[in-house]
Write an enzyme that holds these catalytic residues in place. Sequence first.
Site, PDB file in Angstrom:
ATOM      1  N   SER A 346       6.970  29.002  40.145  1.00  6.75           N
ATOM      2  CA  SER A 346       6.524  30.328  40.558  1.00  6.75           C
ATOM      3  C   SER A 346       6.246  31.175  39.324  1.00  6.75           C
ATOM      4  O   SER A 346       5.414  30.814  38.503  1.00  6.75           O
ATOM      5  CB  SER A 346       7.560  30.970  41.482  1.00  6.75           C
ATOM      6  OG  SER A 346       7.025  32.101  42.124  1.00  6.75           O
ATOM      7  N   HIS A 464       6.368  27.894  49.835  1.00 10.35           N
ATOM      8  CA  HIS A 464       6.572  28.145  48.411  1.00 10.35           C
ATOM      9  C   HIS A 464       7.683  27.269  47.842  1.00 10.35           C
ATOM     10  O   HIS A 464       7.743  27.051  46.632  1.00 10.35           O
ATOM     11  CB  HIS A 464       6.902  29.627  48.193  1.00 10.35           C
ATOM     12  CG  HIS A 464       6.815  30.056  46.763  1.00 10.35           C
ATOM     13  ND1 HIS A 464       5.707  29.811  45.975  1.00 10.35           N
ATOM     14  CD2 HIS A 464       7.710  30.707  45.967  1.00 10.35           C
ATOM     15  CE1 HIS A 464       5.918  30.304  44.756  1.00 10.35           C
ATOM     16  NE2 HIS A 464       7.123  30.845  44.725  1.00 10.35           N
TER      17      HIS A 464
END
Length: 494
Positions: A346, A464
Amino acid sequence: TIKYIRKIPRVEYLFAPDDPDRLKVEAEEGNIPEFVLLDVQEDANAFMFANFLMISLKSDWTVGGKTYKSGSLLATNNDDFLTLGKENVSYQVLFNPSDRIALGGLSSTKSYLVLDIKDNVKSKLQFYKISNDGSAFEYVGGDSEAKIRSSSIRALDATTSDEFWFTTSSYTQPTTLYMGNADLVAKEGEAMDTSFPPTSEMLPEPYVTKKVKSLPPQYDSDSVTVVQKTATSKDGTQIPYFLVLPKAAEDLPMDGSTPTLLYGYGGFEISLGPQYIPTQGLTWLERGGAYVEANIRGGGEFGPSWHQAALKSNRNKSYEDFIAVAEDLIASGICQPSTLGVRGGSNGGLLVGNMLTMRPDLFGAIHCAVPLLDMKRYHTLLAGASWMAEYGDPSTDDWEEFLKMYSPYHNLKPKANYPPILITTSTRDDRVHPGHARKMVQKMNDLGEGRWPVYYYENIEGGHGGAADPKQSAFMTALAWDFLWNTLSKKESV
């Protein structure tokens, strides 16, 4: 600015509408109290404890002719605050931060407020009790020194008891749950309360009454050694990092041959710190590798100021900090560039993506997971627009002034020699668009004309987190750690 809304009801207003106790209170008071606005800073956190209004600051606050530092914890009488106003009440400072000490969290029991102090990223608990007249908090005591561990406290029943659940873990200790009692805490030099029955268990702190349960060990940590070290960043700032070694430092060869994995994040005020990670133990430490976590700027290890030091045009501070830790590891003799790998996901994917383009000579392998890489268009993709306070706005002068400097996609160079990189993402990532990873891989293949070892895996599920179930998670984990180990352990010393 006026930001927070609080209601000041009696507990009976939480009962069912037809509950007799609620109906009685409504009859006595005539109506339900209205919502009340709290005149505190927009970025502050506020909550009530007993008759106190607690205010946790994210930026400096000047009120009543005095300035309170960002990261402070204040207490004031709630009724006085609401009736007299913020300028006309006194504030008790329960915590005042310093450069290396920050408030990591807090919790409460019936009569105590418990602060989790992060002292140079190590944990230390402090206990405060409401004074007998109810006008202030008094420091009762707590841990005498900070320890390399994570810890948290949750009240057993905050309305009736000062007992609490105490949860702790570290790089070598699985998550363990204890029972504690705040009444056992004594100030330094004072005798501990002996009215509680003794125990034969080995307990970590005087305020802990018994061990409830622990998760089982997932790897052999008997010989593992954990040390904290510091590196000096480009601007002179001292950057702490935790070094987890497979055995005692004096038994480790200092010839650069130890496969070493450096992990970092450095964003959104998210702190890294001691926690039990079984995959790290099984896939790295048991094989003889060293694991490192860097507490770089952009995180929350030292409070709001540590985060704010690396926002927008100062984002380079995060990357300079990470490079400093890598260089310190190499200088120590533990590893060399060919045996040093980095991993991040991320915002951490953006971090290691910049390591690829800024210092490809410093690393032997990179795992870049669910990353941001195109900082020119990130704000147009999925949740990207919500991160402009962190990175900046590419549609303004921010792009030319600083954003393009740390956009890995735009900083690839055809003649550079890049280390092996594995980029992973998820088709269904609803936070960071998989387009970041796809474009980066395509551009590296085009520019490098096959010279650069670029590996790519896109899971079609998982969001994610990159995986939708334990089986997929295990596969993704094995893929990443095996890539890093196989790449770094086969490098020859130079």
